[in-house]
Design an enzyme around this catalytic site. Structure first.
Site, PDB file in Angstrom:
ATOM      1  N   GLU A  98      -1.336  -9.316   3.416  1.00  0.00           N
ATOM      2  CA  GLU A  98      -1.194  -9.925   4.753  1.00  0.00           C
ATOM      3  C   GLU A  98      -2.535 -10.358   5.337  1.00  0.00           C
ATOM      4  OE1 GLU A  98      -0.709  -6.754   3.986  1.00  0.00           O
ATOM      5  OE2 GLU A  98      -1.298  -5.366   5.589  1.00  0.00           O
ATOM      6  N   HIS A 109      -3.567  -5.253   0.520  1.00  0.00           N
ATOM      7  CA  HIS A 109      -2.892  -5.763   1.722  1.00  0.00           C
ATOM      8  C   HIS A 109      -2.897  -7.289   1.698  1.00  0.00           C
ATOM      9  CE1 HIS A 109      -2.485  -1.988   4.050  1.00  0.00           C
ATOM     10  NE2 HIS A 109      -3.457  -1.605   3.231  1.00  0.00           N
ATOM     11  N   CYS A 150       0.837  -1.195   0.000  1.00  0.00           N
ATOM     12  CA  CYS A 150       0.000   0.000   0.000  1.00  0.00           C
ATOM     13  C   CYS A 150       0.882   1.260   0.000  1.00  0.00           C
ATOM     14  CB  CYS A 150      -0.992  -0.063   1.158  1.00  0.00           C
ATOM     15  SG  CYS A 150      -2.474   0.909   0.845  1.00  0.00           S
TER      16      CYS A 150
HETATM   17  N1  LIG Z   1      -3.174   1.542   3.923  1.00  0.00           N
HETATM   18  C1  LIG Z   1      -2.284   2.364   3.417  1.00  0.00           C
HETATM   19  O1  LIG Z   1      -1.093   2.113   3.365  1.00  0.00           O
HETATM   20  C2  LIG Z   1      -2.791   3.664   2.883  1.00  0.00           C
HETATM   21  C3  LIG Z   1      -1.826   4.385   1.990  1.00  0.00           C
HETATM   22  C4  LIG Z   1      -2.174   5.837   1.751  1.00  0.00           C
HETATM   23  N2  LIG Z   1      -2.077   6.577   2.968  1.00  0.00           N
HETATM   24  C5  LIG Z   1      -3.545   5.941   1.118  1.00  0.00           C
HETATM   25  O2  LIG Z   1      -4.481   6.353   1.756  1.00  0.00           O
HETATM   26  O3  LIG Z   1      -3.703   5.600  -0.030  1.00  0.00           O
END
Ligand SMILES: NC(=O)CC[C@H](N)C(=O)O
Length: 313
Positions: free
Chosen positions: A246, A244, A117
């Site tokens: 994970e 994600h 992310c």
């Molecule tokens: N879950 C995250 O890593 C979010 C990444 C970034 N802050 C976004 O909002 O896109």
């Protein structure tokens, strides 16, 4: 005893794999509990004893070199002695420059890298700044008026997700390049469903420029406008995921991208990829098609993360 503990007690792994986890909340390992567990699942799969070295991303930054030289030196020593580097998700601009420096170090030194992310978004900013020579490249999360906005706010117009601006939950990623590491790790699937939690994404208008410079967007959503997986093909393992992975990792069904990271960090990636192309898939291939969301699987259990991360039998 849960399944994971049972598995660990039966498996006397002696060879270490060191992963530098470059994040903001290094004093609070519970923040990264699902990432730690996914690393552990993948390490067991690869028969390695996991050591997680916590690196505060702010400590890698130039300002720390002046303000706290010992912390700066210690952070860079940890990063440089790691077998692989993981930059997990996050929000807010503190420590972002350190994450960019970690991605740069991994890219330039052929060290296995997994960016999740924000960790993927910062790898994209790093690539734009240092490979494409675009010094003003940034995410509009950190500079709303960025001259080169390579990561931008992309709200999702979903009938089922009204109200909030966050892209949340299970979304489908289609593999666009069959011969890439991530598609192979996912068992040569045409698509995968993984969980999302973000607001910003790679600017789709800049994608051709990135691809010409060598950064490949190997996974995209159904519209082709949302970039889900990046790879640098001529690097041993440099992968970023907007989702994600994970969250869907389980002890007996490790997440393929984590398996790739640990395999690359322990000299086993070729073997694992070969196995994938011979039809041997990472256990639980079926989980990569739609699976129900099980919140209990990533609830925090106080103070357990560090113990799990360093456990070995
Ligand atoms: N879950 C995250 O890593 C979010 C990444 C970034 N802050 C976004 O909002 O896109």
């Amino acid at each position: 005893m849960n399944g994971l503990q049972e598995l660990l007690c039966l498996t006397p792994f002696r060879i270490l794999v060191r992963i530098a986890m470059v994040g903001k909340y290094t004093g609070l390992s519970d923040s990264y509990l699902s990432v730690l567990k996914a690393l552990l699942h993948a390490s067991v799969y690869c028969h390695r004893k996991l050591v997680v070295d916590w690196v505060a991303s702010t400590d890698l930054e130039d300002s720390t070199k002046i303000e706290a030289p010992d912390a700066y030196k210690a952070a860079w020593n940890l990063l440089k002695s790691a077998d692989g580097i993981l930059v997990p998700g996050g929000f807010g601009d503190r420590g972002v420059q350190g994450k960019i420096l970690a991605a740069k170090y991994a890219r330039e030194n052929n060290v296995p890298y997994l960016g999740i992310c924000l960790g993927m978004q910062m790898a994209v900013v790093e690539f734009a700044r240092h490979v494409m020579n675009l010094p003003h490249a940034n995410s509009t999360e950190f500079d709303p008026n960025a001259k080169t906005p390579c990561v931008i706010f992309m709200p999702e117009g979903s009938k089922t997700h009204m109200g909030g601006t966050m892209r949340l939950g299970s979304r489908r990623t289609f593999f666009k390049v069959a011969d890439c590491k991530s598609a192979k790790l996912y068992g040569n699937a045409d698509y995968v469903d993984e969980r999302h939690r973000h607001r910003y994404e790679v600017n789709p208008d800049m994608v051709p420029e990135f691809e010409n410079a060598g950064l490949k967007f190997v996974g995209k959503d159904e519209s082709d406008r949302r970039m889900e997986i990046i790879e640098i093909p001529n690097h041993q393992y440099f992968i970023g995921a907007q989702f994600h992975p994970e969250f869907k990792s389980r002890p007996a069904k490790p997440s393929p991208l984590f398996v790739g990271l640990i395999a690359a960090s322990s000299g086993q990636l070729d073997k694992v990829l070969q196995g994938c192309s011979n039809g041997h898939v990472i256990p639980g291939k079926h989980q990569f098609s739609n699976g129900p969301y099980t919140p209990a699987a990533h609830q925090n259990t106080n103070g357990h993360a560090k113990k799990l991360a360093n456990v070995g039998c």
